[in-house]
Design a protein around this motif. Sequence first.
Motif, PDB file in Angstrom:
ATOM      1  N   PHE A 162       0.840  -1.197   0.000  1.00  0.00           N
ATOM      2  CA  PHE A 162       0.000   0.000   0.000  1.00  0.00           C
ATOM      3  C   PHE A 162       0.880   1.254   0.000  1.00  0.00           C
ATOM      4  O   PHE A 162       0.897   2.013   0.979  1.00  0.00           O
ATOM      5  CB  PHE A 162      -0.906   0.016   1.234  1.00  0.00           C
ATOM      6  CG  PHE A 162      -1.955  -1.056   1.259  1.00  0.00           C
ATOM      7  CD1 PHE A 162      -3.126  -0.936   0.508  1.00  0.00           C
ATOM      8  CD2 PHE A 162      -1.792  -2.188   2.050  1.00  0.00           C
ATOM      9  CE1 PHE A 162      -4.098  -1.918   0.541  1.00  0.00           C
ATOM     10  CE2 PHE A 162      -2.770  -3.171   2.098  1.00  0.00           C
ATOM     11  CZ  PHE A 162      -3.924  -3.044   1.335  1.00  0.00           C
ATOM     12  N   PRO A 163       1.626   1.524  -1.070  1.00  0.00           N
ATOM     13  CA  PRO A 163       2.570   2.647  -1.040  1.00  0.00           C
ATOM     14  C   PRO A 163       1.909   4.006  -0.852  1.00  0.00           C
ATOM     15  O   PRO A 163       2.465   4.887  -0.181  1.00  0.00           O
ATOM     16  CB  PRO A 163       3.294   2.554  -2.386  1.00  0.00           C
ATOM     17  CG  PRO A 163       2.384   1.754  -3.256  1.00  0.00           C
ATOM     18  CD  PRO A 163       1.690   0.795  -2.347  1.00  0.00           C
ATOM     19  N   GLU A 164       0.733   4.199  -1.439  1.00  0.00           N
ATOM     20  CA  GLU A 164       0.068   5.501  -1.315  1.00  0.00           C
ATOM     21  C   GLU A 164      -0.458   5.724   0.097  1.00  0.00           C
ATOM     22  O   GLU A 164      -0.462   6.858   0.609  1.00  0.00           O
ATOM     23  CB  GLU A 164      -1.052   5.631  -2.359  1.00  0.00           C
ATOM     24  CG  GLU A 164      -2.336   4.883  -2.077  1.00  0.00           C
ATOM     25  CD  GLU A 164      -2.287   3.374  -2.326  1.00  0.00           C
ATOM     26  OE1 GLU A 164      -3.365   2.772  -2.393  1.00  0.00           O
ATOM     27  OE2 GLU A 164      -1.167   2.795  -2.435  1.00  0.00           O
ATOM     28  N   LEU A 165      -0.884   4.647   0.761  1.00  0.00           N
ATOM     29  CA  LEU A 165      -1.351   4.753   2.145  1.00  0.00           C
ATOM     30  C   LEU A 165      -0.170   4.869   3.105  1.00  0.00           C
ATOM     31  O   LEU A 165      -0.252   5.563   4.129  1.00  0.00           O
ATOM     32  CB  LEU A 165      -2.215   3.538   2.503  1.00  0.00           C
ATOM     33  CG  LEU A 165      -3.455   3.339   1.626  1.00  0.00           C
ATOM     34  CD1 LEU A 165      -4.195   2.079   2.033  1.00  0.00           C
ATOM     35  CD2 LEU A 165      -4.377   4.553   1.706  1.00  0.00           C
ATOM     36  N   TRP A 166       0.927   4.208   2.786  1.00  0.00           N
ATOM     37  CA  TRP A 166       2.146   4.314   3.602  1.00  0.00           C
ATOM     38  C   TRP A 166       2.636   5.764   3.619  1.00  0.00           C
ATOM     39  O   TRP A 166       3.100   6.261   4.654  1.00  0.00           O
ATOM     40  CB  TRP A 166       3.217   3.384   3.062  1.00  0.00           C
ATOM     41  CG  TRP A 166       4.518   3.438   3.819  1.00  0.00           C
ATOM     42  CD1 TRP A 166       5.693   3.980   3.404  1.00  0.00           C
ATOM     43  CD2 TRP A 166       4.749   2.930   5.145  1.00  0.00           C
ATOM     44  NE1 TRP A 166       6.659   3.839   4.376  1.00  0.00           N
ATOM     45  CE2 TRP A 166       6.104   3.196   5.457  1.00  0.00           C
ATOM     46  CE3 TRP A 166       3.958   2.282   6.078  1.00  0.00           C
ATOM     47  CZ2 TRP A 166       6.679   2.844   6.674  1.00  0.00           C
ATOM     48  CZ3 TRP A 166       4.527   1.918   7.295  1.00  0.00           C
ATOM     49  CH2 TRP A 166       5.871   2.202   7.580  1.00  0.00           C
ATOM     50  N   GLU A 167       2.497   6.434   2.511  1.00  0.00           N
ATOM     51  CA  GLU A 167       2.918   7.840   2.450  1.00  0.00           C
ATOM     52  C   GLU A 167       2.137   8.681   3.453  1.00  0.00           C
ATOM     53  O   GLU A 167       2.694   9.571   4.107  1.00  0.00           O
ATOM     54  CB  GLU A 167       2.716   8.376   1.031  1.00  0.00           C
ATOM     55  CG  GLU A 167       3.247   9.771   0.816  1.00  0.00           C
ATOM     56  CD  GLU A 167       3.220  10.170  -0.641  1.00  0.00           C
ATOM     57  OE1 GLU A 167       2.422  11.071  -0.976  1.00  0.00           O
ATOM     58  OE2 GLU A 167       3.986   9.584  -1.429  1.00  0.00           O
ATOM     59  N   HIS A 168       0.858   8.401   3.598  1.00  0.00           N
ATOM     60  CA  HIS A 168       0.053   9.107   4.603  1.00  0.00           C
ATOM     61  C   HIS A 168       0.497   8.744   6.022  1.00  0.00           C
ATOM     62  O   HIS A 168       0.497   9.599   6.912  1.00  0.00           O
ATOM     63  CB  HIS A 168      -1.428   8.772   4.422  1.00  0.00           C
ATOM     64  CG  HIS A 168      -2.050   9.380   3.204  1.00  0.00           C
ATOM     65  ND1 HIS A 168      -2.203  10.740   3.032  1.00  0.00           N
ATOM     66  CD2 HIS A 168      -2.552   8.809   2.078  1.00  0.00           C
ATOM     67  CE1 HIS A 168      -2.781  10.979   1.870  1.00  0.00           C
ATOM     68  NE2 HIS A 168      -2.997   9.825   1.266  1.00  0.00           N
ATOM     69  N   TRP A 208      -4.226   4.224   9.088  1.00  0.00           N
ATOM     70  CA  TRP A 208      -3.355   3.258   8.399  1.00  0.00           C
ATOM     71  C   TRP A 208      -3.923   1.854   8.557  1.00  0.00           C
ATOM     72  O   TRP A 208      -4.040   1.097   7.584  1.00  0.00           O
ATOM     73  CB  TRP A 208      -1.937   3.364   8.951  1.00  0.00           C
ATOM     74  CG  TRP A 208      -0.994   2.243   8.638  1.00  0.00           C
ATOM     75  CD1 TRP A 208      -0.371   1.422   9.540  1.00  0.00           C
ATOM     76  CD2 TRP A 208      -0.510   1.821   7.340  1.00  0.00           C
ATOM     77  NE1 TRP A 208       0.452   0.520   8.898  1.00  0.00           N
ATOM     78  CE2 TRP A 208       0.381   0.735   7.547  1.00  0.00           C
ATOM     79  CE3 TRP A 208      -0.760   2.242   6.047  1.00  0.00           C
ATOM     80  CZ2 TRP A 208       1.036   0.083   6.506  1.00  0.00           C
ATOM     81  CZ3 TRP A 208      -0.111   1.580   4.999  1.00  0.00           C
ATOM     82  CH2 TRP A 208       0.774   0.516   5.229  1.00  0.00           C
ATOM     83  N   THR A 212      -6.074  -0.489   5.592  1.00  0.00           N
ATOM     84  CA  THR A 212      -5.370  -1.667   5.074  1.00  0.00           C
ATOM     85  C   THR A 212      -5.934  -2.989   5.586  1.00  0.00           C
ATOM     86  O   THR A 212      -5.413  -4.042   5.248  1.00  0.00           O
ATOM     87  CB  THR A 212      -3.871  -1.601   5.441  1.00  0.00           C
ATOM     88  OG1 THR A 212      -3.729  -1.510   6.869  1.00  0.00           O
ATOM     89  CG2 THR A 212      -3.205  -0.389   4.805  1.00  0.00           C
TER      90      THR A 212
END
Length: 324
Positions: A162-168, A208, A212
């Motif tokens: 989940f790269p876009e959620l990890w950024e958050h 997060w 997920t």
Amino acid sequence: MRTLYPEIEPFDTGLLDVGEGQQIYWEISGNPAGKPALFLHGGPGGGTSPFNRQFFDPDAYRIVLLDQRGCGRSVPHVAEIDSPDGLATNTTDRLIADIEAVRTHLGIERWLVFGGSWGSTLALAYAQQHPTRVTELVLRGVFLLRRKEIDWYYNGGAGNVFPELWEHFVAPVPIGERDGDFVESYHRLLYDADLEVRIAAAVAWSTWEGATSSLLPRPERIAETADPRFALAFARIENHYFRHGGFLAEGQLLRNIAAMAHIPGVIVQGRYDIVCPATSAWELHKAWPGSQLDIVDDAGHASNEPGIVDRLITATDTFRSETS
């Protein structure tokens, strides 16, 4: 496929004073003369929800829900505490003692114990300390609280999915700290002197997990986990436990399996569970002779995904006629 039982209301509720300034919320629903069953919520810090009652046949079970220290309807609530010292008495051994205090208060001799995610951790720890009090275990999304599991989810592994959620998730952490341990960085942020910093960190931590947990996106779950009061308790309690390894020795729950090896149980695990990957459920099943492992091929971590619900209710229906 099995679906949740109809909504029901508790017929008895209370706050039990367990000392150290803590009062534990408990409730009972279902059949007053039924087989006792205890539901342990996740997090830690998640609190119970009304739909948790619906995993049990209300005609067969005396269903007990409790909110663990610091969250839900237990008091004091961690969102109102501004120092990490306020969590000094929130440990796994104390949660286990609270469970025993509620069991004794309600006059229950033995009960089925049901727990998912952190609830599975606490259920295993409880069963290993008090095996004579547990008739069966029903576990979902197994979390053994080993360092590799914490690092997978909070230090970058799950971010590859989940790269876009990890950024958050990493956004509240200063750039200079992003090569370190995010659990430690969040500990500081969650008690920052600035309320806005605390809330922003808590919401980032909580959402997060909310974002997920399911195989498919569920905006309503993200909205629930973004509520500031919920998020602050959830993030602070989780962070507290994860910084201390759950107050368990590394690998303790697998090493101590002999204490509860005779207890029958069902493990329900989503194949695509990113929060608590299936390897922990597999290792637990291999170590625990009394267990049955059901891997749901079209599910993630959440308890309300259709395949997960089907297997969990099949398990509680299977055990409802067993003597307690």
